[in-house]
Every structure is written in C-alpha cells, then in structure tokens.
Scaffold this active site. Structure first.
Site, PDB file in Angstrom:
ATOM      1  N   THR A 208       2.207   6.340   1.984  1.00 61.79           N
ATOM      2  CA  THR A 208       2.410   7.472   1.415  1.00 61.79           C
ATOM      3  C   THR A 208       1.980   8.750   2.076  1.00 61.79           C
ATOM      4  OG1 THR A 208       0.182   7.478   0.315  1.00 61.79           O
ATOM      5  CG2 THR A 208       2.140   6.583  -1.077  1.00 61.79           C
TER       6      THR A 208
ATOM      7  N   LEU B  24      -2.073   2.518  -6.837  1.00 60.91           N
ATOM      8  CA  LEU B  24      -3.245   2.265  -5.619  1.00 60.91           C
ATOM      9  C   LEU B  24      -2.413   1.788  -4.560  1.00 60.91           C
ATOM     10  CD1 LEU B  24      -6.083   1.486  -4.725  1.00 60.91           C
ATOM     11  CD2 LEU B  24      -5.711  -0.579  -5.826  1.00 60.91           C
ATOM     12  N   GLU B  25      -2.595   2.265  -3.238  1.00 59.43           N
ATOM     13  CA  GLU B  25      -1.940   1.870  -2.060  1.00 59.43           C
ATOM     14  C   GLU B  25      -3.171   0.959  -1.324  1.00 59.43           C
ATOM     15  OE1 GLU B  25      -1.135   4.712   0.536  1.00 59.43           O
ATOM     16  OE2 GLU B  25       0.562   3.873   1.529  1.00 59.43           O
ATOM     17  N   VAL B  26      -2.877  -0.370  -1.207  1.00 63.98           N
ATOM     18  CA  VAL B  26      -3.824  -1.310  -0.319  1.00 63.98           C
ATOM     19  C   VAL B  26      -3.538  -1.631   0.719  1.00 63.98           C
ATOM     20  CG1 VAL B  26      -4.717  -3.630  -0.647  1.00 63.98           C
ATOM     21  CG2 VAL B  26      -4.522  -2.431  -2.585  1.00 63.98           C
TER      22      VAL B  26
ATOM     23  N   HIS C 166      -6.335   3.010  -1.180  1.00 66.17           N
ATOM     24  CA  HIS C 166      -6.076   4.502  -1.234  1.00 66.17           C
ATOM     25  C   HIS C 166      -5.641   4.979  -2.791  1.00 66.17           C
ATOM     26  CE1 HIS C 166      -3.320   7.933   0.088  1.00 66.17           C
ATOM     27  NE2 HIS C 166      -4.455   8.353  -0.216  1.00 66.17           N
TER      28      HIS C 166
END
Ligand code: NAI
Length: 735
Positions: A526, A488-490, A477
C-alpha cells in the site's frame, strides 16, 4: 403500534396435514393446520442462510396457487427454517451468471408478480422475522400484510442492494415508502444501512417486536387481528414529525421537492459515480407517481441494466473477494495459530492507542508500554476519546467502556510482557529504534511470541536482522485512524514462519480487519503504490495547476479525499521523508519533485502545524494561496482538464500495483484491489486497480502509459508484467 393481543392459537397446535414437499430437496414447506393457519417455511436445502434464487420460483408459484385456491386458511405466516436467518436476499452467484439485462429484467418482473400475488391473497399473511431480512428477504416481508421481528441482536432489516450497485428489484421501492414514509425509505434504500428491531418498530417497518420464542405466536395473533380488519390508522398519525411528513410526502409538490433535494444530495455525495443511486430515486418516484404496471416494468428494466453494469460487477466482485479473504488462513492446513488473549503494544501514540482499541473492543487484554508517563497518558487519553465517541453514538454503554478500560494496563518498562501472546510495536518510524525495542522485548517474552511491526515503510527484513528468532518477526500494517479503517496488511519475510503468519492473520481478523498478506520490501504494497501517486500530484502542482483543482479532479474520479488534502493530513514533512526512502529504494521512477523540499523549507508541515496547502482556521476550506509564492509560482489562472489530471495521477499507482504483482509482493490481483480500496480509498466502483485495468482494457492502459511516458518521462514506463500480458494476448488480471 399497539401491542398485539394475546395469541389466539399456540404454536404447538396439532398439525393436521402437510402439503407440498414432493420428492427431492425443496426450499419451501407448506403446512395447513387444523386451526386454519397456513405456515410457509422457507428453508433452502444445504445452506446456512436462505437466499432467493430463480431455481426456487416454481415452488413459490405452486404454494401461491395452493393458497389462492384454499378454503381452509384464515391466515398465513411466512417464516424461515434456518436457526439464525430469515433471508439474506438474492443469491449473488446467480446474479453474476445472468446473461444480459433482459434476462435480469424478466427475473425481476417474475419475482414482482409473485410477491404481488402474495400481497393480494384473500387473507392476512404475516412475516415472522428472526435473523437478517435483507434485500429480497426484506422485500418478501414487505409483500406480507404484517411483520413481526424477534428482538434478537442477529435480527436486522435492510436494503443493501445499493452497496452492490443494484436496486431492490422485487417491489421494495414500491412498498417501503408506503410503510415508513418517503424519507425513511430513501435513507434505507440509498445507504443500504441495517435497521435493528427497535428502530424498525419505531418507524413502522415492523408491527411488533417480541422475544424469539414468542415469534410464531405473535405472528399468528397479528394475522388474526389483521383478519378482523380493524380500522387502519392514518398512515403517519402519532409518529414523530407526522405533520411535517404529511405535508411533504402526501402532497405532490412536497414530494417533488423531497425527491429533488434527495437527488441533489445523492449526486453531491457520489459525484455521479454510483448509477444505482439516481436510479433508485427514479424507480421509487415512478411507483409513488403513476405507479401500476408501468412502474413495475421500469423497476425491472432498470434492475436489469444495473445487474450487468460494470459498476455493479465491480462492487459484487469486491464483496465476494472480501468473503473469500474472511475464509483464507494463508497457511497450509494443520498450522494452528497461537491463541492471542493479551496484546503487548510498544508506543502509545496515535497508532498504538488505535491498535489498543481494536484489541480491547474484540475481547483481548492490552499491556501498553511507552517511554514515559506523559507519553502513556497521551495514549490513554486517545484511547479514552475513541471509547467516549462510541458511548456518545450509543454503540457502547458507559459500563462497557469502563470494563474495556479495565482491560488495559500501562507501563514504562517491560514488566508484564512475559504474559503477552503477541507484541505489536508502533514507536517512531526509525529503523534503529525499532531494532532496539525488538531486542529489548525479545528478552522478556516467551519464545514463540510474534513480534509485529506497524512500520509504514521500513522493510521488515531489516528490522528482523536484530532478532534472535526472525521466524517470529513480521509486519502488521494498520491504517489511521485504526478504529475506522478496515484493512490490515500483514507483511511476511522469507524467514517468517507459517505459525507466525497464522497468528497475525487470526489476531487481525479478530480485531475486525480485512487482512491481506503481502511480501516484504520498501513500502510493501500500500505505501509503495501511494508513493508515485503522491509524487505525480506534486508534479502536476509544480507545472502550475491549482491545489484545489488537483484535489477536485481525484475526488471526482472517486477518491474520498484529494492528494493535496492527504498530504496536509499525513504531514508534508513526513511525506517528504518517506519520499526520499522510496526514491532510494526504487530509483528515478519514484523521484519526488523538487517542490517537496521547498514546501518543507517554507515550514509547511500540513494540518498539524496549521500551515500547508489549505488554511486551517475557522470557516470554509480554502487554499492557502501563499503556497504558490513559496513554490515560486503565481496563483494559477488557467483551468485544466480534471479527467486528464485524475488519470495522470492515478495511473502511476495502478502501474506500481502491477509491478507489485509481477514481483510477487502481491500474491493475487484480488489482494491488490482490496488493499488499494480499503487501505487507500481507491474508488470502489472502479473495482480496485486490477479490475479497473480489466474493464478499461489492458492494451488501452498500456497505450495510455506509453503516451504519458513520451510526454512526461520514463517514470510512466509500463510495468513489465503489463507489457508481457498484452504481448501474449492475455485479456484480464481477474479470471
Ligand atoms: P506517534 O509519534 O504518535 O507515536 C509514537 C509513540 O512511540 C510515542 O508515544 C513515543 O513516545 C513512543 N516511543 C518512542 N520511543 C519509544 C520506546 N523506546 N518505547 C516505547 N515507546 C516509544 O506515531 P504514530 O503516528 O503512532 O506512528 C507509529 C508507527 O506507526 C510509525 O512507525 C509509523 O510509521 C507507523 N504508522 C503510522 C501511521 C499514521 O498514519 N500515523 C499509519 C501506519 C503506520
């Protein structure tokens, strides 16, 4: 500055004797050469970078004493023994361990005295700078009589203390304005920005810039020149804007005006939330005014107060969190990520183009697919726009831009996907479509290729149901605009393999992102915590508050933009759609207020269709007052308490973050703080949702939520984890 004359002494001059190094590891070496040049080498044992630590103070004093007594020295050079760094400033761990403001002030005063003694040595001292000279490292160089820097890209100079809520406490605010003028000095000290060697020479921060190999010789030559005491030029003569600077900076009325303007600008920019900013101005002014011992004491006292302040502790905490995330792999030792050389991207929209840029700019090739040529053309134009912007800012040359564009190829089918190492999809936010492209691409890629979805809300597990190899499916994301947003949201499901996680994390880091890994679920972390925040802002609006009053309240609280502006930017229609998904998933707690439907029915999509909460024509930003009519409300007359609005809107976000930790969507409070700050703009000086709760106090936050629940309903019900922690007497989320 005129170029330094040819070196009088070469660096391989025969060493006569070494002074200093007593038994045990030392951080400073002193060598006095036969040609009467003293070389002070700073080299903290066992570290790849030099930092200033009070532990080394006795060594500095010992060397200063030796130099003060010397009859065998004509000039000294201060240099680093590290391969790629001069000095990165104060040791952060040491700062965190300081017991109170008085101890910190004493440390600053001691350091200032030592640097003053260095500045007063009876012969020239030149700093030879290669690699970063930051914070106290630059202050050390400023205390020297001259500075020579290498022209290496690793060489940067700056005073980044403000970014950690501190001020330079080793005399930098005294010396810098004298060297580069007040305006440049304020710019450096208030932004914390890095200055590269060419610019440093231009503004007078260094006397000369030379190739690294010539650094020592050039420093010695400069020392010899300074020793001949050639008449010094007028401070600003010959520099651009010299006359203006002379008028403004050299006369007291001009100076007062300059500081008043700078204070106003700084306050407007920081909303008074960053106390270091006005205090830097105060200390610099003290040095330039009466100066002397009094100003040094002010500097030390203010430094001490800032070191132990909540704001600084929060900012330092975030800095350390970021460092720990840089090192974290998120998988057991021994798991090797796939080396990503080519990224396949599905969907050349806003996000696809941004992800393409992040990949290309960091050395990966891109294969870009969209449905048709027109959509591909749009995506390539967005990409080109980002690159052109870099060229315009001189961050990239035209040749580099063209080379970068040469690394992307585009297609409307899946040809070329057999050679990609990672697939990232950024097609429309539609579960069926995402499943379809997953199935299509899976048949064309190698078996171990990771499929990452850039969905902003759909659970990854739902998308992975369509996969023949769900262990390779996860979420990556990114945030918009991708080329500017650092997070960066993994997202990993229960079935995602460690290797897939390792590959996504490594690729994300390579793209220059700070990576957090979170569990799967609607909105992951988030987007999930943003939901109740946006909803609450809409509730406040529905109760009759003004649009701009809500925005102002949250901006004053520290967000970069207010929630109404954010809704206009994201698209009111998109937000209403996501609102429904979140409501379905989490129930009443996330029910959007009815006004969202009314806004959509009124054709308000936000900035993209020029109709939202604000007017989108020429001129100053203004609320579109017809919005109140659309809501069936009058134009609000009564003004409300901004602080109350801000807390009421921010608390649901914080509460939801705590739920995410309780449900193991988040693995740690650290990830929650970094995700909210870097992804959503949660005020950094508050340290993120968890540090904020820590500093306000868990029982206090619990009581606030209970009071809001009593007044506005059960959506404010405290997160079970918060209740449990308060009940069991736990005081903090962060250890
Ligand atoms: P967009 O509408 O700008 O781009 C989507 C692109 O996908 C279009 O170019 C479209 O032609 C293409 N597309 C549609 N079907 C396709 C197919 N079968 N094969 C290949 N391409 C196809 O949308 P945007 O804003 O770039 O969003 C894309 C994804 O990223 C969505 O899932 C969205 O939720 C997510 N996202 C969006 C953010 C934002 O702020 N815009 C932030 C984070 C995630």
């Amino acid at each position: 500055m005129a170029p330094v004359s040819a070196p009088a002494v070469t660096s391989d001059a025969r060493r006569e004797r070494s002074v200093g190094p007593a038994p045990g590891p030392r951080s400073l070496g002193l060598e006095i050469r036969a040609d009467r040049v003293a070389i002070v080498t700073f080299d903290v044992p066992g570290a790849s970078m030099n930092t200033l630590d009070a532990r080394f103070m006795p060594e500095w004093l010992e060397i200063l004493e030796r130099l003060e007594r010397s009859t065998d020295v004509d000039l000294a050079v201060v240099r680093s023994g590290k391969a790629d760094g001069f000095c990165a400033g104060a040791d952060i761990d040491m700062l965190l361990q300081i017991a109170n403001d008085r101890a910190a002030a004493e440390m600053s005063l001691g350091g200032q005295e030592a640097f003053d003694r260095l500045a007063k040595l009876p012969f020239p001292v030149v700093a030879a700078i290669h690699g970063p000279a930051l914070g106290g490292g630059l202050e050390l160089a400023l205390a020297c009589s001259g500075r020579v820097a290498s022209d290496d890209p690793k060489t940067i100079l700056g005073l980044p203390e403000v970014q950690l809520g501190l001020l330079p406490g080793l005399g930098g605010l005294k010396r810098l304005p004298r060297l580069v003028g007040i305006q440049e000095a304020l710019d450096m000290a208030l932004t914390g920005k890095n200055v590269r060697p060419a610019k440093a020479r231009k503004i007078g921060l260094v006397d000369d810039v030379v190739p690294r190999a010539a650094l020592l010789d050039a420093a010695i030559a400069l020392g010899r020149k300074l020793g001949r005491r050639e008449p010094r030029r007028l401070p600003f003569a010959g520099l651009p804007g010299a006359a203006r600077r002379f008028l403004l900076e050299e006369n007291p009325a001009g100076r007062t005006l300059l500081f008043r303007e700078a204070t106003k600008r700084a306050l407007a920019k920081t909303g008074g939330n960053y106390p270091a900013v006005p205090r830097i101005l105060e200390v610099m002014q003290a040095h330039l005014g009466r100066g002397g011992k009094r100003a040094s004491e002010t500097e030390a006292r203010v430094f001490g107060q800032l070191v132990v302040s909540d704001v600084s502790r929060n900012l330092v905490g975030i800095f350390l969190d970021q460092q720990s995330l840089e090192k974290q792999t998120w998988v057991p030792d021994g798991i090797v990520p796939k080396d990503v050389r080519t990224v396949g991207i599905l969907g050349a929209g806003l996000m696809g183009a941004g992800i393409a840029y992040a990949s290309l700019a960091n050395g990966m090739s891109v294969r870009l697919r969209d449905r048709d040529d027109a959509s591909l053309g749009k995506g390539l134009a967005i990409l080109r726009g980002i690159l052109d912007e870099r060229v315009a800012k001189r961050a990239m040359s035209r040749a580099e831009r063209d080379r970068t564009l040469g690394m992307v190829t585009a297609t409307t089918d899946y040809s070329g996907f057999g050679a990609v190492d990672l697939v990232i999809e950024a097609v429309f936010e539609d579960l069926e479509l995402k499943r379809r492209v997953l199935r299509e691409v899976e048949g064309r890629t190698e078996d171990d290729v990771v499929f990452a979805s850039n969905t902003s809300s759909i659970p990854i597990g739902r998308i992975a149901e369509a996969s023949r190899r769900p262990e390779t499916v996860l979420g990556m994301h990114f945030f918009s605009p991708v080329h500017k947003m650092p997070l960066l949201e993994v997202i990993v499901t229960e079935r995602t393999s460690d290797r897939a996680v390792a590959t996504a994390v490594a690729a994300g880091k390579r793209m220059g992102k700070t990576v957090i890994v979170v569990g799967d679920g609607v909105g992951f972390y988030t987007s999930r915590i943003l939901g109740p925040y946006m909803n609450e802002a809409a509730h406040v609006l529905a109760e009759g508050a003004a649009v701009d009053e809500i925005d102002r309240a949250l901006v004053t609280w520290g967000f970069p933009v207010g929630p109404m502006t954010l809704l206009d930017e994201v698209g009111i229609d998109v937000a209403a759609k996501v609102g429904k998904i979140v409501h379905d998933a989490f129930g009443e707690r996330m029910a959007p207020p009815a006004i969202m439907e009314k806004l959509v029915a009124d054709g308000r999509a936000g900035r993209k269709n020029g109709k939202g909460f604000y007017l989108y024509g020429a001129g100053k930003k203004a609320v579109d007052e017809s919005v109140y009519g659309a809501l069936g409300q009058g134009v609000p007359a009564k003004r409300r308490d901004g602080r109350e609005i801000a807390e009421r809107v921010a608390l649901p976000l914080v509460n939801e973050a705590i739920r995410c930790l309780g449900e193991r969507i988040l693995r740690s409070p650290r990830d929650g703080d970094i995700g909210a700050i870097f992804g959503l703009g949660f005020p950094p000086f508050r340290g993120g949702p968890f540090r904020w709760v820590d500093s306000v106090g868990l029982p206090v936050v619990l009581a606030k939520l209970e009071a809001l629940a009593a007044k506005h309903g059960p959506r404010f019900t405290p997160a079970p984890l918060l209740e449990e922690m308060v009940k069991s007497g736990k005081r903090r989320f962060h250890s």
